[in-house]
Write a protein that holds these residues in place. Structure first.
Motif, short mmCIF file in Angstrom:
data_model
loop_
_atom_site.label_atom_id
_atom_site.label_comp_id
_atom_site.label_asym_id
_atom_site.label_seq_id
_atom_site.Cartn_x
_atom_site.Cartn_y
_atom_site.Cartn_z
N VAL A 231 0.83 -1.20 0.00
CA VAL A 231 0.00 0.00 0.00
C VAL A 231 0.87 1.26 0.00
O VAL A 231 0.57 2.24 -0.70
N VAL A 232 1.95 1.23 0.76
CA VAL A 232 2.87 2.38 0.80
C VAL A 232 3.44 2.64 -0.59
O VAL A 232 3.50 3.80 -1.05
N ALA B 218 1.83 6.84 -6.83
CA ALA B 218 0.76 7.69 -7.37
C ALA B 218 1.03 9.16 -7.04
O ALA B 218 0.84 10.05 -7.89
N ALA B 219 1.49 9.41 -5.82
CA ALA B 219 1.77 10.80 -5.42
C ALA B 219 2.93 11.37 -6.23
O ALA B 219 2.88 12.54 -6.66
N ALA B 220 3.96 10.57 -6.47
CA ALA B 220 5.10 11.06 -7.24
C ALA B 220 4.70 11.35 -8.68
O ALA B 220 5.13 12.35 -9.27
N ARG B 221 3.89 10.47 -9.26
CA ARG B 221 3.42 10.72 -10.62
C ARG B 221 2.65 12.02 -10.70
O ARG B 221 2.70 12.74 -11.71
N VAL C 68 7.13 18.03 -1.55
CA VAL C 68 6.86 16.61 -1.69
C VAL C 68 6.56 15.97 -0.34
O VAL C 68 5.55 15.28 -0.16
N SER C 69 7.43 16.22 0.64
CA SER C 69 7.33 15.51 1.92
C SER C 69 6.08 15.87 2.70
O SER C 69 5.43 14.99 3.30
N VAL D 52 3.07 14.11 0.76
CA VAL D 52 3.06 12.65 0.62
C VAL D 52 3.13 11.95 1.98
O VAL D 52 2.42 10.95 2.20
N THR D 53 3.96 12.42 2.88
CA THR D 53 4.20 11.69 4.13
C THR D 53 2.94 11.46 4.95
O THR D 53 2.68 10.33 5.37
N PRO D 54 2.11 12.47 5.20
CA PRO D 54 0.91 12.21 6.00
C PRO D 54 -0.04 11.20 5.35
O PRO D 54 -0.61 10.34 6.04
N VAL D 55 -0.21 11.28 4.04
CA VAL D 55 -1.11 10.35 3.34
C VAL D 55 -0.57 8.93 3.41
O VAL D 55 -1.30 7.97 3.70
#
Length: 415
Positions: free
Chosen positions: A187-188, A194-197, A393-394, A397-400
């Motif tokens: 899942v991670v 997806a977030a990076a894309r 980015v961090s 993305v990190t919380p999600v």
């Protein structure tokens, strides 16, 4: 507790954190660590039994760190990373998306098998070269290495020192740990990809430069790859028998060093330097200082914030607390402080803490030493990472990713 028994360890920890951020020469790093530990012990904050117990716990972990760094270094000298990146680079001949996807998966693989340090120090430069050869932006691939160094270090106990330090508190074997964390990691990876894309969609829409010729993929050296595979199998077989991982990684390091030495790839001095013995001393000293703080007011404050059960909300609280501590103290210090306190709550609580200590440490530069090493690696290779872009980015993305990981853990972890 007398004032000195609080003030001195706190000042010692601050000195150690500043040293870690500045990353001076090895001798300086070790000297600061020894002075900090000796000053802490001089206050009497730790008795002899507590000191011996801490060193007995940290010793095998530090030996693993030294040996796995040698394994990664020899793999790098032998061209394993170049060969892997060569295959990935050919995917990006016509478009950056396949290249990015290959780099993303390769970074996750290197992190899980050779630890996150190999990803940020050894793989990142190769990714920069691969992007340049393909004529595409290096930013998505470089950030993939950083994100995977933290977020992908969940699968095996040996993927991150935080996992290894926590192993005596989780009650799982090597494969048992992997079985629980595998669905979490899946899942991670999906969320991170997806977030990076989405965040790098502009760079990933650019066409590759047609004037850049993709060189032939270098051959993959067989013995290092086979040795790493056997090393992972050795971890799995040895764990139920009580064999410490450093014995397995030590054999792998010896085999690879001898192989590389015969081929002129490494000298004895280079192999010794690859193990970063000064940093090993630094980690031991850090453990002594944090152990002293854990029996003082800081430890009391953290205990008061811990939940008393392992419901989903409680696991989320644990992961968030671990994230905060990691970004204040670095994840290594936070692990030494937090995980022993969580042990009475059971496996699920300790694993939730690891999510915060690994994924959550990607929130700020100070969360993980890997973040700082990544930045230094880019600077050494002529790239200037933007602090604004790092946090763009961090912070998104990190919380999600952390929320998704805790949700899956709540479903699969033993309570």
């Amino acid at each position: 507790m007398p004032d000195l028994e609080v003030a001195v360890p706190a000042a010692a920890l601050l000195a150690l954190l500043v040293t870690a951020y500045l990353h001076p020469r090895g001798r300086t790093e070790a000297a600061v660590g020894l002075l900090a530990a000796l000053a802490t012990l001089a206050t009497g904050a730790l008795d002899v039994d507590a000191l011996v117990d801490e060193l007995r716990h940290l010793g095998p972990v530090v030996l693993f760190l030294v040996t796995i760094l040698v394994v990664g270094d020899v793999c790098g000298r032998a061209g394993v990373f170049d060969a892997a990146a060569g295959g990935v680079r050919r995917l990006g001949r016509d478009h950056p998306v396949p290249l990015f996807t290959g780099v993303f998966l390769l970074a996750a693989l290197v992190t899980t098998t050779l630890s996150l340090d190999a990803t940020v120090v050894l793989l990142t430069p190769v990714v920069l070269v691969a992007a340049a050869a393909a004529g595409v932006s290096a930013r998505p691939g470089a950030h993939a290495c950083l994100r995977m160094a933290n977020s992908a270090s969940l699968l095996f106990p040996v993927s991150n020192l935080t996992n290894l330090l926590a192993m005596r508190h989780v009650g799982l074997t090597f494969l048992g740990f992997a079985r629980v964390m595998a669905p979490v990691l899946v899942v991670v990876l999906v969320v991170e990809y997806a977030a990076a894309r989405l965040l790098f969609r502009r760079e990933l829409r650019e066409e590759a430069d047609p004037e850049h010729r993709v060189p032939d993929r270098p051959p993959v050296p067989a013995l290092p790859v086979v040795t790493v595979g056997l090393m992972l199998a050795g971890f799995a077989v040895g764990s139920p028998l009580g064999v410490e991982p450093f014995w397995v990684s030590g054999v792998a390091a010896a085999v690879l060093t001898a192989w590389a030495w015969r081929r002129g790839l490494v000298t004895a001095r280079q192999a010794l330097h690859a193990g970063h013995p000064a940093f090993a001393v630094f980690v031991l000293c850090l453990g002594v200082v944090v152990a002293a703080l854990a029996v003082g007011p800081l430890g009391d404050l953290v205990r008061d914030l811990l939940p008393h059960e392992t419901s989903y909300l409680s696991l989320l609280v644990v992961a968030l607390l671990a994230t905060v501590l990691a970004n204040l103290l670095t994840n290594l210090s936070a692990t030494l402080l937090l995980v022993p306190m969580l042990a009475p709550l059971g496996t699920a609580a300790v694993l939730a803490a690891l999510l915060g200590l690994n994924i959550g440490s990607g929130l700020t530069y100070t969360g993980s030493l890997a973040n700082l090493l990544w930045r230094r690696t880019l600077v050494r290779h002529g790239e200037r990472p933007s602090l604004r872009e790092f946090h763009r980015v961090s912070l998104v993305v990190t919380p999600v990713t952390l929320l998704a990981a805790v949700t899956v853990l709540g479903l699969v972890a033993p309570h």
